[in-house]
Scaffold this motif. Structure first.
Motif, short mmCIF file in Angstrom:
data_model
loop_
_atom_site.label_atom_id
_atom_site.label_comp_id
_atom_site.label_asym_id
_atom_site.label_seq_id
_atom_site.Cartn_x
_atom_site.Cartn_y
_atom_site.Cartn_z
N SER A 6 5.72 8.06 49.54
CA SER A 6 6.02 9.42 48.79
C SER A 6 7.36 9.27 48.16
CB SER A 6 6.13 10.36 50.15
OG SER A 6 7.27 10.12 51.00
N ASP A 7 7.37 10.26 47.23
CA ASP A 7 8.68 10.47 46.59
C ASP A 7 9.94 10.70 47.43
OD1 ASP A 7 6.86 10.18 44.30
OD2 ASP A 7 7.09 12.21 43.73
N ILE A 8 11.00 10.38 46.83
CA ILE A 8 12.23 10.77 47.54
C ILE A 8 13.24 11.41 46.54
CG2 ILE A 8 12.20 8.97 49.06
CD1 ILE A 8 14.50 7.32 47.67
N THR A 9 14.33 12.17 47.06
CA THR A 9 15.07 12.87 45.95
C THR A 9 16.52 12.39 46.49
OG1 THR A 9 15.17 15.07 47.19
CG2 THR A 9 13.39 14.55 45.44
N VAL A 10 17.38 12.20 45.49
CA VAL A 10 18.85 12.02 45.65
C VAL A 10 19.68 12.87 44.77
CG1 VAL A 10 20.64 10.29 45.53
CG2 VAL A 10 18.15 9.72 46.01
N ASN A 11 20.13 13.81 45.54
CA ASN A 11 20.95 14.97 44.91
C ASN A 11 20.05 15.81 43.82
OD1 ASN A 11 23.36 14.74 46.37
ND2 ASN A 11 24.08 12.82 45.11
N GLY A 12 19.02 15.87 44.06
CA GLY A 12 17.98 16.73 43.16
C GLY A 12 17.18 15.60 41.92
N GLU A 13 17.88 14.37 42.26
CA GLU A 13 16.97 13.34 41.13
C GLU A 13 15.85 12.89 41.87
OE1 GLU A 13 18.04 9.16 39.44
OE2 GLU A 13 19.61 10.43 39.74
N THR A 14 14.52 12.53 41.13
CA THR A 14 13.35 12.06 41.95
C THR A 14 13.51 10.85 41.67
OG1 THR A 14 12.36 14.35 41.87
CG2 THR A 14 10.99 12.58 42.15
N ILE A 15 12.89 10.01 42.74
CA ILE A 15 12.72 8.51 42.71
C ILE A 15 11.07 8.58 43.02
CG2 ILE A 15 13.19 6.13 43.34
CD1 ILE A 15 16.18 7.02 44.04
N THR A 16 10.39 7.98 42.17
CA THR A 16 8.98 8.44 42.40
C THR A 16 8.40 7.32 43.30
OG1 THR A 16 8.48 6.97 40.62
CG2 THR A 16 8.53 9.23 40.15
#
Length: 264
Positions: A6-16
Motif C-alpha cells: 500500500s502507499d505510504i505518506t511522509v509529511n503529506g508526501e506520497t510514496i506509491t
C-alpha cells in the motif's frame, strides 16, 4: 497491523506502492520472511523523503560531487550528503579514547600473520553442481593418495592442480593475512604446521587440498603505529551513531502513515 503493498505518506508526501515494489528488489528476501524486502524498501524511501524534505527546509542547493571517473552524484544524492554534512558533527575522539580502544582489544592490532603453504586446486565455477561433483571425486582420489604418502604432494600438485603454482609443486610462497580468500585463510589459521587438510576445502575458485608448512602470528603493534587506524575507526563509529540519532529525530517529528519508522 499495517498492510503490505500500500502507499505510504511522509509529511503529506506520497510514496506509491509501485515505487516501493521497485525498490524492494534491492533488498534481500529471506524465504521465511517474504515481507522483509517490502518493509526495508518502504523505510529506506521514507527516510530518503525525510532527508530531502529537510534539505528543502534548509534551502540547500544541490552541489553534486564526482564519485568516480566520469560519474557524479545525482541532485538528490548531493542534497542528502549536504544535509548530513551540516547536521552531523560528532565529537572528535580524544587521545584517551584512542588509548582505551587499543587497550580494550590489543589482539586486534597485530601485524599480519605470515604463512607458508601449498595447495592443489580443482577448479569449479560457483553454482556448477556437475563440475563440483566431478572435482570432488578427483580431489578425493588425490587426497586418498596423499594420506598414504604425504611426501607425494609436490608430484600430485604438478599432475593435478589447475593453479600456476603447480610448476612449483603447489607451493604458494610466503602469504600474509588478506592475500587469500577468507575461506582459504580460515583453514591456514586452523591447520597444524606440516599437516594437510583432511577434506577438500571449497572456495569461490573450487576445491583445494591445502598443506600448511609454517605459520608465524604477527606481533601486537605498538599504540603509536596504529593510533591513526584507531582514530579512523572511532570517527566512523561516531559518525554512524550521530546519523542514527539524527534519522530517529527526523522520524519522531514526522507525520508518517502506512509504516512505523520509530519503535514505540
Amino acid at each position: 497491523m499495517t498492510p503490505l503493498m500500500s502507499d505510504i505518506t511522509v509529511n503529506g508526501e506520497t510514496i506509491t506502492a509501485a515505487l516501493i515494489a521497485s525498490e524492494a528488489q534491492n533488498h534481500p528476501a529471506p524465504r521465511s520472511k517474504p515481507g522483509m524486502p517490502w518493509m526495508a524498501a518502504a523505510r529506506a524511501l521514507a527516510f530518503r523523503a525525510l532527508l530531502l524534505q529537510k534539505a528543502r527546509s534548509m534551502g540547500l542547493v544541490p552541489e553534486p560531487r564526482q564519485v568516480a571517473e566520469g560519474q557524479y552524484e545525482t541532485d538528490e544524492e548531493a542534497l542528502i550528503r549536504q544535509v548530513l554534512d551540516v547536521a552531523l558533527d560528532p565529537a572528535e575522539p580524544s587521545q584517551q579514547d584512542l588509548r582505551a580502544a587499543y587497550e580494550a582489544a590489543p589482539d586486534r592490532w597485530r601485524a599480519p600473520t605470515l604463512y607458508e603453504a601449498a595447495h592443489i586446486l580443482f577448479p569449479v565455477r560457483p553454482g556448477d553442481g556437475a563440475a563440483l561433483a566431478t572435482a570432488s571425486t578427483a580431489a578425493g582420489a588425490v587426497l586418498a593418495e596423499l594420506q598414504r604418502d604425504p611426501r607425494g604432494f609436490e608430484r600430485l600438485a604438478r599432475e593435478h592442480s589447475a593453479c600456476s603454482s603447480r610448476d612449483n609443486g603447489g607451493r604458494l610462497g610466503q602469504l600474509i593475512s588478506g592475500d587469500t580468500v577468507p575461506e582459504f585463510e580460515t583453514v591456514l589459521d586452523e591447520l597444524a604446521e606440516g599437516s594437510i587438510t583432511p577434506e577438500p576445502v571449497l572456495t569461490r575458485y573450487g576445491l583445494h587440498i591445502i598443506r600448511l608448512d609454517a605459520r608465524a602470528e604477527g606481533a601486537i603493534l605498538p599504540f603509536e603505529a596504529v593510533a591513526p587506524r584507531i582514530r579512523e575507526m572511532l570517527e566512523k563509529a561516531a559518525w554512524a551513531r550521530a546519523g542514527r540519532e539524527f534519522m530517529a529525530e527526523l522520524a519522531r517529528e514526522a507525520e508518517v502513515t502506512g509504516i512505523t519508522l520509530v519503535a514505540a
